[in-house]
Design a protein around this motif. Structure first.
Motif, PDB file in Angstrom:
ATOM      1  N   ARG A  22       0.860  -1.180   0.000  1.00 35.66           N
ATOM      2  CA  ARG A  22       0.000   0.000   0.000  1.00 35.66           C
ATOM      3  C   ARG A  22       0.897   1.232   0.000  1.00 35.66           C
ATOM      4  NH1 ARG A  22      -1.952  -4.215   2.526  1.00 35.66           N
ATOM      5  NH2 ARG A  22      -4.103  -4.819   2.232  1.00 35.66           N
ATOM      6  N   LEU A  23       0.701   2.070  -1.005  1.00 36.73           N
ATOM      7  CA  LEU A  23       1.559   3.244  -1.171  1.00 36.73           C
ATOM      8  C   LEU A  23       0.727   4.505  -1.301  1.00 36.73           C
ATOM      9  CD1 LEU A  23       3.859   1.735  -3.901  1.00 36.73           C
ATOM     10  CD2 LEU A  23       4.634   2.403  -1.648  1.00 36.73           C
ATOM     11  N   ARG A  24       1.293   5.591  -0.798  1.00 33.72           N
ATOM     12  CA  ARG A  24       0.737   6.917  -1.002  1.00 33.72           C
ATOM     13  C   ARG A  24       1.815   7.751  -1.672  1.00 33.72           C
ATOM     14  NH1 ARG A  24      -1.963   8.331   4.445  1.00 33.72           N
ATOM     15  NH2 ARG A  24      -3.525   6.767   4.098  1.00 33.72           N
ATOM     16  N   VAL A  25       1.486   8.295  -2.820  1.00 29.95           N
ATOM     17  CA  VAL A  25       2.424   9.137  -3.558  1.00 29.95           C
ATOM     18  C   VAL A  25       1.845  10.545  -3.583  1.00 29.95           C
ATOM     19  CG1 VAL A  25       3.533   9.537  -5.784  1.00 29.95           C
ATOM     20  CG2 VAL A  25       3.148   7.192  -4.981  1.00 29.95           C
ATOM     21  N   THR A  26       2.647  11.519  -3.190  1.00 32.52           N
ATOM     22  CA  THR A  26       2.218  12.913  -3.225  1.00 32.52           C
ATOM     23  C   THR A  26       2.993  13.646  -4.306  1.00 32.52           C
ATOM     24  OG1 THR A  26       1.712  12.873  -0.861  1.00 32.52           O
ATOM     25  CG2 THR A  26       1.948  15.036  -1.893  1.00 32.52           C
ATOM     26  N   LEU A  27       2.267  14.203  -5.260  1.00 31.47           N
ATOM     27  CA  LEU A  27       2.871  15.022  -6.303  1.00 31.47           C
ATOM     28  C   LEU A  27       2.870  16.462  -5.801  1.00 31.47           C
ATOM     29  CD1 LEU A  27       1.020  13.507  -9.377  1.00 31.47           C
ATOM     30  CD2 LEU A  27       3.271  12.890  -8.490  1.00 31.47           C
ATOM     31  N   LYS A  28       4.047  17.065  -5.753  1.00 30.94           N
ATOM     32  CA  LYS A  28       4.177  18.439  -5.254  1.00 30.94           C
ATOM     33  C   LYS A  28       4.380  19.396  -6.422  1.00 30.94           C
ATOM     34  CE  LYS A  28       5.950  16.895  -0.867  1.00 30.94           C
ATOM     35  NZ  LYS A  28       7.032  16.872   0.089  1.00 30.94           N
ATOM     36  N   ASN A  29       4.120  20.697  -6.157  1.00 36.74           N
ATOM     37  CA  ASN A  29       4.195  21.713  -7.213  1.00 36.74           C
ATOM     38  C   ASN A  29       3.351  21.282  -8.407  1.00 36.74           C
ATOM     39  OD1 ASN A  29       6.080  23.225  -5.670  1.00 36.74           O
ATOM     40  ND2 ASN A  29       7.696  21.855  -6.399  1.00 36.74           N
ATOM     41  N   PHE A  30       2.135  20.907  -8.098  1.00 37.71           N
ATOM     42  CA  PHE A  30       1.249  20.275  -9.071  1.00 37.71           C
ATOM     43  C   PHE A  30      -0.076  21.020  -9.062  1.00 37.71           C
ATOM     44  CE2 PHE A  30      -1.406  16.576 -10.385  1.00 37.71           C
ATOM     45  CZ  PHE A  30      -0.732  16.274 -11.561  1.00 37.71           C
ATOM     46  N   GLU A  31      -0.299  21.848 -10.067  1.00 36.87           N
ATOM     47  CA  GLU A  31      -1.524  22.644 -10.136  1.00 36.87           C
ATOM     48  C   GLU A  31      -2.148  22.566 -11.504  1.00 36.87           C
ATOM     49  OE1 GLU A  31      -1.733  26.526  -8.542  1.00 36.87           O
ATOM     50  OE2 GLU A  31      -0.148  26.171  -7.089  1.00 36.87           O
ATOM     51  N   GLY A  32      -3.483  22.576 -11.527  1.00 41.11           N
ATOM     52  CA  GLY A  32      -4.193  22.622 -12.784  1.00 41.11           C
ATOM     53  C   GLY A  32      -5.264  21.561 -12.889  1.00 41.11           C
ATOM     54  N   HIS A  33      -5.769  21.440 -14.100  1.00 38.31           N
ATOM     55  CA  HIS A  33      -6.813  20.476 -14.425  1.00 38.31           C
ATOM     56  C   HIS A  33      -6.159  19.390 -15.271  1.00 38.31           C
ATOM     57  CE1 HIS A  33     -10.893  19.700 -16.584  1.00 38.31           C
ATOM     58  NE2 HIS A  33     -10.754  18.900 -15.555  1.00 38.31           N
ATOM     59  N   PHE A  34      -6.374  18.117 -14.909  1.00 38.26           N
ATOM     60  CA  PHE A  34      -5.649  17.019 -15.535  1.00 38.26           C
ATOM     61  C   PHE A  34      -6.568  15.862 -15.914  1.00 38.26           C
ATOM     62  CE2 PHE A  34      -2.711  19.218 -12.760  1.00 38.26           C
ATOM     63  CZ  PHE A  34      -1.597  19.376 -13.567  1.00 38.26           C
ATOM     64  N   LEU A  35      -6.140  15.147 -16.945  1.00 42.45           N
ATOM     65  CA  LEU A  35      -6.742  13.863 -17.305  1.00 42.45           C
ATOM     66  C   LEU A  35      -5.786  12.784 -16.808  1.00 42.45           C
ATOM     67  CD1 LEU A  35      -8.842  12.123 -18.859  1.00 42.45           C
ATOM     68  CD2 LEU A  35      -7.298  12.286 -20.823  1.00 42.45           C
ATOM     69  N   PHE A  36      -6.304  11.869 -16.005  1.00 39.06           N
ATOM     70  CA  PHE A  36      -5.518  10.764 -15.467  1.00 39.06           C
ATOM     71  C   PHE A  36      -5.930   9.497 -16.216  1.00 39.06           C
ATOM     72  CE2 PHE A  36      -5.524  13.866 -12.164  1.00 39.06           C
ATOM     73  CZ  PHE A  36      -4.356  13.678 -11.442  1.00 39.06           C
ATOM     74  N   GLU A  37      -4.977   8.868 -16.897  1.00 40.85           N
ATOM     75  CA  GLU A  37      -5.210   7.578 -17.538  1.00 40.85           C
ATOM     76  C   GLU A  37      -4.467   6.535 -16.711  1.00 40.85           C
ATOM     77  OE1 GLU A  37      -5.159   7.455 -22.022  1.00 40.85           O
ATOM     78  OE2 GLU A  37      -4.039   9.313 -21.630  1.00 40.85           O
ATOM     79  N   ARG A  38      -5.195   5.520 -16.273  1.00 37.99           N
ATOM     80  CA  ARG A  38      -4.627   4.505 -15.381  1.00 37.99           C
ATOM     81  C   ARG A  38      -4.542   3.162 -16.103  1.00 37.99           C
ATOM     82  NH1 ARG A  38      -6.010   0.635 -11.413  1.00 37.99           N
ATOM     83  NH2 ARG A  38      -4.911   0.910  -9.461  1.00 37.99           N
ATOM     84  N   TYR A  39      -3.329   2.622 -16.159  1.00 38.56           N
ATOM     85  CA  TYR A  39      -3.066   1.297 -16.719  1.00 38.56           C
ATOM     86  C   TYR A  39      -2.577   0.418 -15.579  1.00 38.56           C
ATOM     87  CZ  TYR A  39      -2.996   3.823 -21.152  1.00 38.56           C
ATOM     88  OH  TYR A  39      -3.315   4.608 -22.224  1.00 38.56           O
ATOM     89  N   HIS A  40      -3.135  -0.791 -15.466  1.00 38.15           N
ATOM     90  CA  HIS A  40      -2.818  -1.654 -14.332  1.00 38.15           C
ATOM     91  C   HIS A  40      -2.622  -3.084 -14.841  1.00 38.15           C
ATOM     92  CE1 HIS A  40      -4.369  -3.468 -10.271  1.00 38.15           C
ATOM     93  NE2 HIS A  40      -3.107  -3.709 -10.478  1.00 38.15           N
ATOM     94  N   VAL A  41      -1.542  -3.697 -14.426  1.00 38.33           N
ATOM     95  CA  VAL A  41      -1.314  -5.100 -14.758  1.00 38.33           C
ATOM     96  C   VAL A  41      -0.947  -5.838 -13.469  1.00 38.33           C
ATOM     97  CG1 VAL A  41       1.115  -4.774 -15.408  1.00 38.33           C
ATOM     98  CG2 VAL A  41      -0.133  -6.729 -16.303  1.00 38.33           C
ATOM     99  N   ASP A  42      -1.597  -6.970 -13.269  1.00 33.47           N
ATOM    100  CA  ASP A  42      -1.266  -7.841 -12.140  1.00 33.47           C
ATOM    101  C   ASP A  42      -1.761  -9.249 -12.472  1.00 33.47           C
ATOM    102  OD1 ASP A  42      -4.008  -7.947 -11.579  1.00 33.47           O
ATOM    103  OD2 ASP A  42      -3.866  -6.841  -9.708  1.00 33.47           O
ATOM    104  N   GLN A  43      -1.792 -10.091 -11.492  1.00 37.39           N
ATOM    105  CA  GLN A  43      -2.152 -11.490 -11.700  1.00 37.39           C
ATOM    106  C   GLN A  43      -3.568 -11.642 -12.253  1.00 37.39           C
ATOM    107  OE1 GLN A  43      -1.943 -13.851  -8.154  1.00 37.39           O
ATOM    108  NE2 GLN A  43      -1.705 -15.745  -9.272  1.00 37.39           N
TER     109      GLN A  43
END
Length: 163
Positions: free
Chosen positions: A78-99
């Motif tokens: 379980r991870l938490r990633v914080t993006l800093k100096n990050f402002e604006g409106h964004f499109l997030f595309e999520r690709y996931h591979v696992d078992q």
């Protein structure tokens, strides 16, 4: 051809892609400038402002333990990633591979190992073993926190495009 059980080949049998194929697809989407790198996180940025966040959970263990639910659960990261100096409106595309999403062998095993000479079986596996994909839009005001849960040998790539 014969099914390939032991190598790092991109294909398991004919057109059936192995998880390494999907991992290579994720790596291919990384951007040119490395902003951050650790043992399980890589953040890159392209000239157009697109960021690529790759998070992975490499695990090495005896495959016989893969059926032990408690052992497998102990490998979840379980991870938490914080993006800093990050402002604006964004499109997030999520690709996931696992078992459960990119593993041809597991999908084939759940089917009872039917003959790969059967065209319908091959077509089903070719269509149903792939990266998971989703997208969403969001805004950031200075920082943005992303929480992820990765099973063993899983990888998630977030392509973050400015809108």
């Amino acid at each position: 051809g014969r099914a390939d059980f032991m190598s790092l080949a991109l294909y398991f049998y004919k057109g059936l892609k192995r998880p390494i194929y999907f991992a290579m697809q994720l790596l291919d989407r990384l951007q040119s400038q490395v902003l951050y790198q650790s043992d399980s996180v890589l953040l890159t940025r392209g000239e157009d402002g697109t960021r690529a966040l790759l998070v992975f959970n490499p695990c090495y263990f005896n495959p016989q333990y893969a059926s032990d639910e408690l052992f497998v659960e102990s490998l979840v990261r379980r991870l938490r990633v914080t993006l800093k100096n990050f402002e604006g409106h964004f499109l997030f595309e999520r690709y996931h591979v696992d078992q459960s999403s990119g593993a041809i062998y597991d999908r084939w095993a759940k089917m009872g190992f039917p003959s790969l000479a059967n065209r319908d079986i091959m077509e089903y596996l070719e269509k149903n073993v792939s990266l998971e994909y989703s997208l969403f839009e969001d805004r950031a005001n200075g920082s943005y926190e992303i929480s992820l849960e990765l099973r063993f040998n899983a990888a998630v790539l977030l392509l973050i495009r400015p809108l």
